[in-house]
Design an enzyme around this catalytic site. Structure first.
Site, PDB file in Angstrom:
ATOM      1  N   SER A 280       0.811  -1.218   0.000  1.00 19.16           N
ATOM      2  CA  SER A 280       0.000   0.000   0.000  1.00 19.16           C
ATOM      3  C   SER A 280       0.844   1.267   0.000  1.00 19.16           C
ATOM      4  CB  SER A 280      -0.932  -0.004   1.212  1.00 19.16           C
ATOM      5  OG  SER A 280      -1.823  -1.097   1.160  1.00 19.16           O
ATOM      6  N   HIS A 345       0.069   3.445   4.628  1.00 17.62           N
ATOM      7  CA  HIS A 345      -0.749   4.118   3.614  1.00 17.62           C
ATOM      8  C   HIS A 345      -0.491   5.619   3.628  1.00 17.62           C
ATOM      9  CE1 HIS A 345      -2.758   0.322   4.498  1.00 17.62           C
ATOM     10  NE2 HIS A 345      -3.474   0.429   3.380  1.00 17.62           N
TER      11      HIS A 345
END
Length: 406
Positions: A280, A345
């Site tokens: 991610s 993220h």
């Protein structure tokens, strides 16, 4: 070849431009020399800017070049106008003129001059007919990623699929292969992280094993489950492959790796007891850079249904991020080790909105000549150094209670 430059007026300020670069190829077309002319075109200001608006029409500029740049052949003249009027709006502002005379687009200009047999087509790419599937794909990618028509045309004429977009494909294939391997080994595809042997792999980042430096990058090949892999793989392919086709493996790889490293380091600083898995960080760096580039060049981006597609991309990112947040605070299957962190993220997003945007905004420009690139790169390097020192000293100084090693 010698080319003179007129003086142009912007608002009430009049700025003389006393030198202009011209481009000459040698007999073999291998070398380009930039020549300077100290002459000023003998043209009165009202001759090129009768309204004193600071703009000149492309037709007027064409006439001036035809009059005072007789050594330019028609193709070179078209390239000159295309590079000067990048927005294809029919007029050239003072800054466009200065950019052209200072040869800021030297890379594009020099390549265009050397590619004398290739012409930037006067019509829009969308009007091209009789294209094969590979050419239609290149045209589609050009409209997906580039905001300027001159860049789209140049990319369409120059792209050859050599080399192909291999980097993102290789990373994706490796992620799928590793996932399938551990899927069979752990006998589960959904929520692999719930298996007691999941973190025993040499790939995930684990706070107890942070001295093993490769884990700060290798964690991208492990995913918590097929739902995690599927969302990351979809965004990675749909965004990463077109970006690599346009900007090349080196630049896209730089953004991707920086996002991956920033993700694991951010976790080690802010969520010190949690492991990290999944790609991610790199995916969010690419996607956030692309979305920011689209927003910053909204009027120039001609991709179809861009508002709907941007909304869908944000929904996919939000769903994946929400899943990661939920999993992080869900009771772990094997306490006291918590579930993987979601902070990676956010690290990827920050890289995408800084380094990534600079890379995507400077198509065919040398990044080392962009001051903003060096500013963000230095900030990123400083963050990495601070995070390294944090990992070396902070855990013991703060007496952090870490979960046992897997």
């Amino acid at each position: 070849m010698e080319q003179s430059s007129p003086r142009m007026t912007s608002g009430t300020r009049e700025t003389p431009v006393n030198s202009s670069p011209a481009v000459a190829a040698n007999a073999e077309g291998e070398e380009i020399e930039v020549l300077e002319s100290t002459e000023v075109l003998p043209v009165a200001p009202e001759d090129y800017d009768p309204d004193n608006s600071g703009f000149i029409s492309t037709e007027r500029f064409r006439d001036l070049l035809a009059t005072h740049g007789s050594e330019l052949d028609p193709h070179k003249l078209e390239v000159l106008l295309a590079l000067a009027d990048g927005n294809a709006d029919g007029k050239i502002c003072y800054q466009d003129f200065v950019n052209l005379m200072s040869n800021k687009r030297s890379n594009s200009f020099r390549r265009a001059i050397l590619q004398g047999s290739r012409q930037l087509k006067g019509c829009s790419l969308r009007d091209e007919v009789g294209l094969g599937l590979p050419q239609r794909l290149v045209r589609h990618v050009a409209y997906e990623t580039l905001p300027r028509e001159v860049d789209r045309k140049w990319y369409f004429d120059s792209y050859t699929y050599c080399p192909p977009p291999w980097l993102i494909l290789v990373i994706t294939i490796a992620e799928v292969a590793v996932f399938m391997y551990y899927g069979f080994q752990l006998d589960r595809l959904v929520l692999q992280v719930s298996s007691p042997s999941f973190l025993k792999s040499p790939l995930p980042y684990h706070p107890q094993l942070r001295a093993q430096a490769w884990r700060y990058l290798s964690y991208i090949f492990m995913h918590t489950g097929i739902e995690h892999l599927s969302l990351n793989m979809a965004m990675q392919l749909l965004v990463g492959v077109p970006l690599e086709m346009v900007h090349g493996a080196l630049r896209i790889g730089l953004v991707y790796v920086c996002g991956v490293l920033a993700g694991s380091l951010a976790v080690s600083v802010t969520d010190m007891t949690a492991p990290v898995v999944g790609s991610s960080g790199g995916v969010y760096a690419l996607v956030s850079a692309h979305l920011a580039n689209v927003v910053m060049n909204w009027s120039g981006m001609k991709c179809q249904f861009k508002l709907f597609r941007m909304a869908m991309a944000l929904v996919c990112m939000s769903v994946e991020f929400g899943r990661a947040v939920w999993l992080r605070f869900y009771p772990p299957a094997f306490p006291p080790c918590p579930n993987p962190s979601f902070v990676a993220h956010l690290g990827g997003v920050v890289v995408g909105l800084t380094l990534g945007v600079v890379v995507l905004q400077n198509y065919e420009q040398r990044l080392q000549e962009q001051s903003l690139f060096w500013i963000f790169f230095c900030v990123y390097t400083l963050f990495v150094l601070c995070a390294v020192f944090w990992n070396i000293f902070a855990y013991s100084l703060l007496d952090v209670r870490l979960p046992p090693p897997p």
